[in-house]
Design a protein around this motif. Structure first.
Motif, PDB file in Angstrom:
ATOM      1  N   LEU A   1      -1.025   1.350   2.250  1.00 27.44           N
ATOM      2  CA  LEU A   1       0.002   2.363   1.993  1.00 27.44           C
ATOM      3  C   LEU A   1      -0.079   3.493   3.016  1.00 27.44           C
ATOM      4  CD1 LEU A   1      -0.361   2.357  -1.878  1.00 27.44           C
ATOM      5  CD2 LEU A   1       1.795   1.912  -0.680  1.00 27.44           C
ATOM      6  N   PHE A   2      -1.298   3.862   3.402  1.00 24.78           N
ATOM      7  CA  PHE A   2      -1.450   4.888   4.433  1.00 24.78           C
ATOM      8  C   PHE A   2      -1.003   4.361   5.788  1.00 24.78           C
ATOM      9  CE2 PHE A   2      -4.410   7.232   7.426  1.00 24.78           C
ATOM     10  CZ  PHE A   2      -3.602   8.344   7.509  1.00 24.78           C
ATOM     11  N   LYS A   3      -1.362   3.126   6.108  1.00 23.63           N
ATOM     12  CA  LYS A   3      -0.913   2.524   7.374  1.00 23.63           C
ATOM     13  C   LYS A   3       0.612   2.557   7.468  1.00 23.63           C
ATOM     14  CE  LYS A   3      -0.527  -1.841   9.891  1.00 23.63           C
ATOM     15  NZ  LYS A   3       0.947  -1.702  10.004  1.00 23.63           N
ATOM     16  N   ASN A   4       1.271   2.266   6.374  1.00 18.83           N
ATOM     17  CA  ASN A   4       2.734   2.300   6.350  1.00 18.83           C
ATOM     18  C   ASN A   4       3.254   3.684   6.729  1.00 18.83           C
ATOM     19  OD1 ASN A   4       5.024   3.245   4.188  1.00 18.83           O
ATOM     20  ND2 ASN A   4       5.532   1.253   5.070  1.00 18.83           N
ATOM     21  N   LYS A   5       2.631   4.726   6.195  1.00 10.92           N
ATOM     22  CA  LYS A   5       3.069   6.088   6.500  1.00 10.92           C
ATOM     23  C   LYS A   5       2.749   6.468   7.945  1.00 10.92           C
ATOM     24  CE  LYS A   5       2.372   7.527   1.680  1.00 10.92           C
ATOM     25  NZ  LYS A   5       1.909   6.247   1.149  1.00 10.92           N
ATOM     26  N   VAL A   6       1.607   5.998   8.450  1.00 10.40           N
ATOM     27  CA  VAL A   6       1.251   6.265   9.847  1.00 10.40           C
ATOM     28  C   VAL A   6       2.245   5.565  10.781  1.00 10.40           C
ATOM     29  CG1 VAL A   6      -0.491   5.851  11.629  1.00 10.40           C
ATOM     30  CG2 VAL A   6      -1.186   6.681   9.384  1.00 10.40           C
TER      31      VAL A   6
ATOM     32  N   ASP B   1       1.315   6.284  -3.649  1.00 11.51           N
ATOM     33  CA  ASP B   1       1.877   4.997  -4.081  1.00 11.51           C
ATOM     34  C   ASP B   1       3.344   4.838  -3.701  1.00 11.51           C
ATOM     35  OD1 ASP B   1       2.911   6.864  -5.811  1.00 11.51           O
ATOM     36  OD2 ASP B   1       2.530   5.713  -7.645  1.00 11.51           O
ATOM     37  N   ALA B   2       3.828   5.685  -2.810  1.00 12.83           N
ATOM     38  CA  ALA B   2       5.184   5.547  -2.271  1.00 12.83           C
ATOM     39  C   ALA B   2       5.077   5.066  -0.829  1.00 12.83           C
ATOM     40  CB  ALA B   2       5.928   6.875  -2.330  1.00 12.83           C
ATOM     41  N   MET B   3       6.063   4.277  -0.395  1.00 13.89           N
ATOM     42  CA  MET B   3       6.015   3.728   0.965  1.00 13.89           C
ATOM     43  C   MET B   3       7.404   3.720   1.582  1.00 13.89           C
ATOM     44  SD  MET B   3       5.651  -0.371   0.232  1.00 13.89           S
ATOM     45  CE  MET B   3       4.518  -0.184  -1.149  1.00 13.89           C
ATOM     46  N   PHE B   4       7.430   3.707   2.902  1.00 14.00           N
ATOM     47  CA  PHE B   4       8.689   3.600   3.626  1.00 14.00           C
ATOM     48  C   PHE B   4       9.078   2.129   3.722  1.00 14.00           C
ATOM     49  CE2 PHE B   4       6.705   7.494   5.241  1.00 14.00           C
ATOM     50  CZ  PHE B   4       7.732   8.395   5.039  1.00 14.00           C
ATOM     51  N   THR B   5      10.284   1.799   3.286  1.00 10.21           N
ATOM     52  CA  THR B   5      10.762   0.423   3.411  1.00 10.21           C
ATOM     53  C   THR B   5      11.957   0.323   4.349  1.00 10.21           C
ATOM     54  OG1 THR B   5      11.716   0.806   1.190  1.00 10.21           O
ATOM     55  CG2 THR B   5       9.846  -0.685   1.351  1.00 10.21           C
ATOM     56  N   ASP B   6      12.381   1.434   4.924  1.00 10.37           N
ATOM     57  CA  ASP B   6      13.315   1.411   6.047  1.00 10.37           C
ATOM     58  C   ASP B   6      12.677   2.246   7.149  1.00 10.37           C
ATOM     59  OD1 ASP B   6      15.318   1.590   7.930  1.00 10.37           O
ATOM     60  OD2 ASP B   6      16.924   1.876   6.477  1.00 10.37           O
ATOM     61  N   MET B   7      12.068   1.566   8.102  1.00  8.11           N
ATOM     62  CA  MET B   7      11.292   2.258   9.126  1.00  8.11           C
ATOM     63  C   MET B   7      12.176   2.939  10.167  1.00  8.11           C
ATOM     64  SD  MET B   7       8.330   1.671   7.902  1.00  8.11           S
ATOM     65  CE  MET B   7       7.061   2.014   9.117  1.00  8.11           C
ATOM     66  N   GLU B   8      13.468   2.650  10.173  1.00 10.25           N
ATOM     67  CA  GLU B   8      14.362   3.252  11.161  1.00 10.25           C
ATOM     68  C   GLU B   8      15.111   4.466  10.628  1.00 10.25           C
ATOM     69  OE1 GLU B   8      15.618  -0.369  14.100  1.00 10.25           O
ATOM     70  OE2 GLU B   8      16.735  -0.186  12.240  1.00 10.25           O
TER      71      GLU B   8
ATOM     72  N   GLU C   1       0.453  -7.990 -12.360  1.00  8.70           N
ATOM     73  CA  GLU C   1       0.960  -8.984 -11.415  1.00  8.70           C
ATOM     74  C   GLU C   1       2.291  -8.543 -10.814  1.00  8.70           C
ATOM     75  OE1 GLU C   1       1.843 -13.809 -11.135  1.00  8.70           O
ATOM     76  OE2 GLU C   1       1.858 -12.801 -13.082  1.00  8.70           O
ATOM     77  N   ALA C   2       3.165  -7.954 -11.647  1.00 12.79           N
ATOM     78  CA  ALA C   2       4.450  -7.468 -11.134  1.00 12.79           C
ATOM     79  C   ALA C   2       4.239  -6.337 -10.139  1.00 12.79           C
ATOM     80  CB  ALA C   2       5.333  -7.008 -12.287  1.00 12.79           C
ATOM     81  N   CYS C   3       3.321  -5.412 -10.453  1.00 12.39           N
ATOM     82  CA  CYS C   3       3.025  -4.307  -9.534  1.00 12.39           C
ATOM     83  C   CYS C   3       2.436  -4.839  -8.225  1.00 12.39           C
ATOM     84  CB  CYS C   3       2.049  -3.336 -10.185  1.00 12.39           C
ATOM     85  SG  CYS C   3       2.745  -2.297 -11.489  1.00 12.39           S
ATOM     86  N   TRP C   4       1.446  -5.718  -8.329  1.00 12.89           N
ATOM     87  CA  TRP C   4       0.759  -6.268  -7.160  1.00 12.89           C
ATOM     88  C   TRP C   4       1.733  -7.003  -6.246  1.00 12.89           C
ATOM     89  CZ3 TRP C   4      -3.120  -6.386  -3.917  1.00 12.89           C
ATOM     90  CH2 TRP C   4      -3.441  -7.550  -3.211  1.00 12.89           C
ATOM     91  N   LYS C   5       2.515  -7.907  -6.810  1.00 11.52           N
ATOM     92  CA  LYS C   5       3.465  -8.668  -5.993  1.00 11.52           C
ATOM     93  C   LYS C   5       4.553  -7.765  -5.422  1.00 11.52           C
ATOM     94  CE  LYS C   5       2.884 -13.272  -8.013  1.00 11.52           C
ATOM     95  NZ  LYS C   5       3.548 -14.392  -8.738  1.00 11.52           N
ATOM     96  N   GLY C   6       4.981  -6.781  -6.202  1.00  7.53           N
ATOM     97  CA  GLY C   6       5.986  -5.850  -5.701  1.00  7.53           C
ATOM     98  C   GLY C   6       5.484  -5.050  -4.514  1.00  7.53           C
ATOM     99  N   MET C   7       4.230  -4.568  -4.604  1.00  7.70           N
ATOM    100  CA  MET C   7       3.662  -3.800  -3.494  1.00  7.70           C
ATOM    101  C   MET C   7       3.458  -4.679  -2.256  1.00  7.70           C
ATOM    102  SD  MET C   7       1.050  -1.014  -5.213  1.00  7.70           S
ATOM    103  CE  MET C   7       0.533  -1.958  -6.634  1.00  7.70           C
ATOM    104  N   LEU C   8       2.944  -5.902  -2.450  1.00 12.82           N
ATOM    105  CA  LEU C   8       2.787  -6.815  -1.313  1.00 12.82           C
ATOM    106  C   LEU C   8       4.112  -7.053  -0.626  1.00 12.82           C
ATOM    107  CD1 LEU C   8       0.349  -9.716  -2.332  1.00 12.82           C
ATOM    108  CD2 LEU C   8      -0.060  -7.825  -0.738  1.00 12.82           C
ATOM    109  N   LYS C   9       5.118  -7.339  -1.422  1.00 11.42           N
ATOM    110  CA  LYS C   9       6.432  -7.655  -0.871  1.00 11.42           C
ATOM    111  C   LYS C   9       7.005  -6.478  -0.085  1.00 11.42           C
ATOM    112  CE  LYS C   9      10.571 -10.121  -2.435  1.00 11.42           C
ATOM    113  NZ  LYS C   9      11.346 -10.546  -3.640  1.00 11.42           N
ATOM    114  N   ALA C  10       6.918  -5.291  -0.668  1.00  4.62           N
ATOM    115  CA  ALA C  10       7.462  -4.106  -0.007  1.00  4.62           C
ATOM    116  C   ALA C  10       6.667  -3.746   1.248  1.00  4.62           C
ATOM    117  CB  ALA C  10       7.488  -2.934  -0.981  1.00  4.62           C
ATOM    118  N   LEU C  11       5.332  -3.849   1.181  1.00  6.26           N
ATOM    119  CA  LEU C  11       4.505  -3.531   2.348  1.00  6.26           C
ATOM    120  C   LEU C  11       4.783  -4.487   3.495  1.00  6.26           C
ATOM    121  CD1 LEU C  11       1.150  -2.701   0.542  1.00  6.26           C
ATOM    122  CD2 LEU C  11       2.407  -1.133   2.041  1.00  6.26           C
TER     123      LEU C  11
END
Length: 394
Positions: A127-132, A182-189, A356-366
């Motif tokens: 999650l931090f890597k995503n923000k970086v 626990d928030a992440m960027f899913t549109d990097m542009e 399982e829903a949280c885990w798969k959701g985070m993997l998918k979004a990351l």
């Protein structure tokens, strides 16, 4: 389908602020990433950011507010004349003046101890890597903290001493952008449309009709917001934090919030309810409302359950349509996806979800977000649920 408006906000714990893991707060450590020094190739880089070259080594002979022996970073000691002090600081550091209005410092963090969830530390790292990655692509600085700055301001309240300290430590930043761990960027542009907020000092995701008509405690999300570095913000944080656990009236504010917001599910005073209360109370509203922008036109803090099922590699590769600055009616990938209630560090998730829903959701979004970065290197994750497998981009 307009992904950015698909989220609602069912919550068991504080929907906005998952900075908490078993009574500890997610905040404050020591990691400053200078994005200008780690710029990588991107198909559409924001070269505007790189036109300025602030002199980081210059120490002027004139005194500034830093030389005041009474200067305090403590949130319980009010800051006065901050706008004047910042102007004086810029006067002695002219190399920082160019690009000031668009200069953002992203602030986030996690708890000081290791996660109890066995995959929690791994998730926090990703999650931090995503923000970086997002910060680097847009030329923003990012500050990651993992220490408690006020012994009583834990849980969702822990970010406010940090935000105030960040304003003092970084007078060159016009905006402080808080984003929960626990928030992440899913549109990097996508880039925040700062010109939209020219006359505002606080930008928070929410829905006005839920604030004023429904008086719902989930009508805004206090886990992702932008706050201008100015005296108004210093004063507003004093009012906001006055309902926090460091005050003698903490229990009283919990009762007031519970009676005001019928859908609030726990008795303690929290920052999200406190923000909405300041917008609803007649006397407080008159002081603050005009400078608060409630953003609902794009997903500044999109509720994950309404987003993850629509994340696919095909969607990720689609060209954006409409105004890339977030115009009404345009379609974009969801900007920020917030896994409220999943508690990746503690694993103590909202019982309305499965882990399982949280885990798969985070993997998918990351991996959805990571593909937007990896693709510039010629690779992608072909399976969004498999982080280890990459293939060459077609």
């Amino acid at each position: 389908m307009v992904l950015s408006n698909s989220q609602t906000s069912p919550t068991w714990k504080h929907t906005a602020s998952s900075l908490v893991a078993h009574g500890f707060l997610f905040v404050s450590g020591v990691s400053l990433v200078w994005a200008l020094l780690s710029f990588v190739y991107h198909p559409n880089p924001n070269f505007e950011t790189f036109k300025t070259n602030p002199n980081l080594c210059y120490d002027p002979p004139q005194t500034t507010f830093y030389d005041d022996p009474h200067l305090s970073y403590d949130i319980e000691r009010p800051m006065k004349d901050w706008d004047m002090k910042r102007r004086e600081w810029f006067k002695h550091h002219p190399s920082f003046n160019a690009g000031l209005r668009n200069r953002i410092l992203i602030v986030t963090g996690s708890q000081p101890s290791k996660c109890q969830n066995q995959v929690g530390d791994h998730l926090l790292l990703r999650l931090f890597k995503n923000k970086v990655d997002y910060s680097r692509l847009h030329g923003y600085d990012i500050f990651y903290n993992n220490a408690l700055l006020h012994p009583k301001m834990t849980g969702f309240w822990a970010k406010y001493p940090l935000i105030r300290a960040a304003m003092l430590a970084h007078p060159e930043a016009e905006w402080i952008w808080w984003i929960d761990s626990d928030a992440m960027f899913t549109d990097m542009e996508f880039k925040i449309p700062l010109e939209r907020y020219e006359n505002h000092n606080l930008v928070v995701h929410g829905w006005k009709h839920l604030i004023y008509s429904k008086q719902s405690w989930t009508s805004v999300n206090a886990g992702v917001f932008l706050m201008r570095n100015c005296q108004w913000s210093m004063d507003f944080m004093q009012a906001w934090a006055s309902m926090g656990p460091q005050t003698q009236n903490y229990d009283k504010w919990g009762r007031i919030q519970k009676s005001t917001f019928k859908d609030k599910m726990f008795p303690q005073s929290d920052d999200q309810s406190a923000l909405i209360y300041l917008l609803l109370n007649k006397n407080e509203r008159a002081k603050w409302e005009d400078k608060i922008y409630v953003e609902s036109e794009y997903s500044l803090s999109g509720y994950w359950l309404g987003i993850v099922d629509d994340l696919t590699n095909e969607r990720g590769a689609e060209l954006m349509m409409g105004d890339c600055r977030g115009a009404v009616g345009s379609w974009r990938r969801p900007f920020v996806t917030h896994f409220t209630g999943c508690e990746p560090c503690s694993g103590d998730h909202n019982p309305m979800y499965t882990w399982e829903a949280c885990w798969k959701g985070m993997l998918k979004a990351l991996n959805f977000a990571d593909n937007q970065v990896l693709s510039t290197f010629g690779f992608v994750h072909p399976d969004l649920l498999n982080s280890s497998w990459v293939s060459r981009r077609a």
